[in-house]
Write a protein that holds these residues in place. Sequence first.
Motif, PDB file in Angstrom:
ATOM      1  N   PHE A 135       0.774  -1.230  -0.095  1.00  0.00           N
ATOM      2  CA  PHE A 135      -0.100  -0.016  -0.067  1.00  0.00           C
ATOM      3  C   PHE A 135       0.835   1.058   0.016  1.00  0.00           C
ATOM      4  N   GLN A 136       1.116   1.755  -1.146  1.00  0.00           N
ATOM      5  CA  GLN A 136       1.906   3.046  -1.277  1.00  0.00           C
ATOM      6  C   GLN A 136       1.517   3.970  -0.504  1.00  0.00           C
ATOM      7  N   GLU A 137       0.323   4.243   0.020  1.00  0.00           N
ATOM      8  CA  GLU A 137      -0.019   5.388   0.730  1.00  0.00           C
ATOM      9  C   GLU A 137       0.461   5.567   2.142  1.00  0.00           C
ATOM     10  N   LEU A 138       1.251   4.285   2.554  1.00  0.00           N
ATOM     11  CA  LEU A 138       1.981   4.106   3.746  1.00  0.00           C
ATOM     12  C   LEU A 138       3.319   4.877   3.708  1.00  0.00           C
ATOM     13  N   LYS A 139       3.694   5.425   2.664  1.00  0.00           N
ATOM     14  CA  LYS A 139       4.950   6.021   2.427  1.00  0.00           C
ATOM     15  C   LYS A 139       4.595   7.814   2.358  1.00  0.00           C
ATOM     16  N   VAL A 188       5.962  -9.144  -2.770  1.00  0.00           N
ATOM     17  CA  VAL A 188       6.998  -9.429  -3.894  1.00  0.00           C
ATOM     18  C   VAL A 188       6.400  -8.902  -5.095  1.00  0.00           C
ATOM     19  N   LEU A 189       4.989  -8.919  -5.149  1.00  0.00           N
ATOM     20  CA  LEU A 189       4.736  -8.483  -6.410  1.00  0.00           C
ATOM     21  C   LEU A 189       4.655  -6.977  -6.727  1.00  0.00           C
ATOM     22  N   GLU A 190       4.285  -6.173  -5.719  1.00  0.00           N
ATOM     23  CA  GLU A 190       4.679  -4.800  -5.754  1.00  0.00           C
ATOM     24  C   GLU A 190       5.968  -4.197  -5.599  1.00  0.00           C
TER      25      GLU A 190
END
Length: 348
Positions: free
Chosen positions: A20-24, A204-206
């Motif tokens: 979940f990119q929003e955690l960055k 792993v996919l992301e």
Amino acid sequence: MTIDKGIFIRNIYYMLTYAFQELKQNNYEEIAGEEFDEIHDLFAEILVRGISYQLKQGLHKEYISCHGSLSTLKGKLDINGTINNLMRKQQKIDCEYDELSENNKFNQILKTTVQFLLKHPNVKSDRKASLKRLMLFFSNVEVIDILTINWTTMRFDRNCKTYQMLLYVCYFILDGMLMTTEKGTYKMRDFSDEHMCRLYEKFVLEYYRKHYPELKAKATQIDWNIDKEQSTSSILPIMRTDITLTFKERTLIIDTKYYSKSMQCQFDKRTIHSNNLYQIHSYVMNYDVNHTGNVDGMLLYAKTEEDITPDGQTTFRDGNIIYYRTLDLNQDFENIKKQLDGFLVHSL
């Protein structure tokens, strides 16, 4: 499965940042610098920051069906209810109407999850205090029975997209509940291999999707390489890969595995799990329809404390290769990234 619990829990956070990119973004980044001894304490901190951000954006609202006695007509008239009011000498109109409300499944799941974390012994008191303060804004939201939650029907449009990561964390927590037979209350169990398996696969996919966009990482459905006119294809299971990487004419199919024991033991000999090998072999052979040898497979295990872990390869007569690799999640995250990069050196 891990030796250093602190490193492992910190890496779960890093894995979530890829899933979940929003955690960055926003105020989540500070979590990376904190130490967590318990996984539920980490989840509590993520929810503290996530719900705080959501409150600034505004809680998601949906129209819900309401019924009540009002002074003026609203929505549909309930004739029977209105007659009953008149018989009781009440000058009210019974109405059925839709109302925009915060009391919907998204907010209900958040509140229900927080209520369980407030009772969990492994969540620190300061985080519990923060969660309690946030719940003051959920006074109009009901707590629900977790057995009534249908996770498979969850859909996130642009109005509630910010809830996706939060509800994913809620799923990890609430799916780890057990109903006791004595008092009918819920009891928290440990973070299970099943939960980690799903996160491991998505991580792993992301990771490959982010760092190797040229490989077009995605989950792929594979058709059976059969004569469909002569076969009863409707009863065959669906073949869906965890990760498929493609570069020019070559393809690598990765099947991630997260087990407490990554190898089986038969007659005092440790071998790859039979079902794992049959599965990845089926993926590769059905994908490589023309027997070009350009399609390879990889069983990617999460490292356990076993003395012997999968590491090797098998080459078939058509030239297809199935690799057996092990990723150590119990190390500094930079080394995890190096391992993931290294898996591609000879396979694509």
